[in-house]
Design an enzyme around this catalytic site. Structure first.
Site, PDB file in Angstrom:
ATOM      1  N   CYS A   1       0.841  -1.206   0.000  1.00  0.00           N
ATOM      2  CA  CYS A   1       0.000   0.000   0.000  1.00  0.00           C
ATOM      3  C   CYS A   1       0.876   1.257   0.000  1.00  0.00           C
ATOM      4  O   CYS A   1       1.489   1.589  -1.012  1.00  0.00           O
ATOM      5  CB  CYS A   1      -0.978  -0.029   1.176  1.00  0.00           C
TER       6      CYS A   1
ATOM      7  N   HIS B   1      -3.609  -5.068   0.838  1.00  0.00           N
ATOM      8  CA  HIS B   1      -3.125  -5.385   2.181  1.00  0.00           C
ATOM      9  C   HIS B   1      -3.205  -6.882   2.453  1.00  0.00           C
ATOM     10  O   HIS B   1      -4.188  -7.372   3.020  1.00  0.00           O
ATOM     11  CB  HIS B   1      -3.958  -4.641   3.223  1.00  0.00           C
TER      12      HIS B   1
ATOM     13  N   GLU C   1      -1.690  -8.413   4.689  1.00  0.00           N
ATOM     14  CA  GLU C   1      -1.565  -8.619   6.135  1.00  0.00           C
ATOM     15  C   GLU C   1      -2.883  -8.433   6.886  1.00  0.00           C
ATOM     16  O   GLU C   1      -2.997  -8.829   8.057  1.00  0.00           O
ATOM     17  CB  GLU C   1      -0.502  -7.670   6.712  1.00  0.00           C
TER      18      GLU C   1
END
Length: 252
Positions: free
Chosen positions: A113, A199, A201
């Site tokens: 990002c 993202h 994660e």
């Protein structure tokens, strides 16, 4: 590159308190993602959640601390609520540090990002606010041939949380994919860098907390909020991205 991988996570923000209380800082969150990828990779004799990963975390915003390049094998830049094209002193310092890494050939760069946008900026590409607005929640990413090769899927579903984008691919990188809202969803240069706009994660809970908070703050309209909440629980391919990151590190 051979394990153990010394990976420095540059924390370009701090999670919201409710996220941090359960999951820790972004360095902790990325450590879990990389461990998941290591176990999913299926090469336990080489790297796993118990072997071959040495993940450190560095606060580049408030402490402005950075690892020496001699002490790491890779740098992973996190997402952020800040803006990659602004000229705040800590952002300019991060851009300069990224340029320094890209000028050499041993330490590799991973970006997510905001980190993806910082890499683009450091390489001379235009970064700014997207006129098409926000892209949030689990979103399909159409992959290029290189993207399919690296992620081992035909289409990548990934959590998104951004309005800023890289408008172009820097010279010398390969495109990995796109979406209707963002044409630069991933970048790759063998032995040098890999990045994604989404993202990997995030999980459903983390994304939901952010969506609800930004809706309550008036950042997200009711329509945007409802659409995002309808997709936030969809399957996402965070593990596939993590595996691709590790394969990238394993490349000669």
């Amino acid at each position: 590159m051979k394990p153990p991988f010394r990976i420095a996570v540059l924390e370009c923000a701090q999670p919201m308190p409710s996220i941090q209380e359960k999951y820790g800082t972004y360095g902790d969150i990325f450590r879990v993602l990389l461990q998941l990828g290591a176990d999913t990779l299926g090469m336990p004799e080489v790297v796993s959640s118990r072997k071959g990963l040495e993940v450190s975390k560095w606060d580049v915003v408030y402490k402005q601390e950075y690892p020496s390049l001699e002490d790491v094998d890779a740098v992973l830049m996190s997402g952020s609520q800040f803006t990659a094209f602004h000229d705040d002193p800590w952002i300019l310092k991060l851009v300069d540090y990224t340029k320094k890494i890209l000028e050499q050939r041993r330490v590799r760069v991973l970006g997510v990002c905001f980190g993806h946008q910082i890499i683009a900026r450091a390489m001379g590409a235009k970064v700014g606010q997207n006129a098409d607005g926000w892209e949030i929640a689990v979103t399909p990413m159409d992959l290029t041939a290189k993207g399919k090769e690296l992620f081992k899927v035909d289409r990548l579903n990934i959590h998104q949380m951004h309005r800023d984008i890289a408008f172009e691919h820097p010279e010398g990188v390969e495109a990995l994919g796109s979406s209707p809202v963002c044409s630069v969803q991933g970048m790759y240069a063998r032995g040098r860098l890999i990045s994604v706009q989404g993202h990997p994660e995030f999980n459903q809970e983390i994304e939901t907390i952010i969506i609800k908070a930004r809706h309550a703050q008036g950042i997200f309209t009711d329509a945007l909020f409802e659409d995002a909440m309808g997709r936030v629980g969809n399957h996402h391919d965070g593990a596939e991205v993590s595996v691709a990151f590790l394969r990238f590190l394993l490349e000669d």
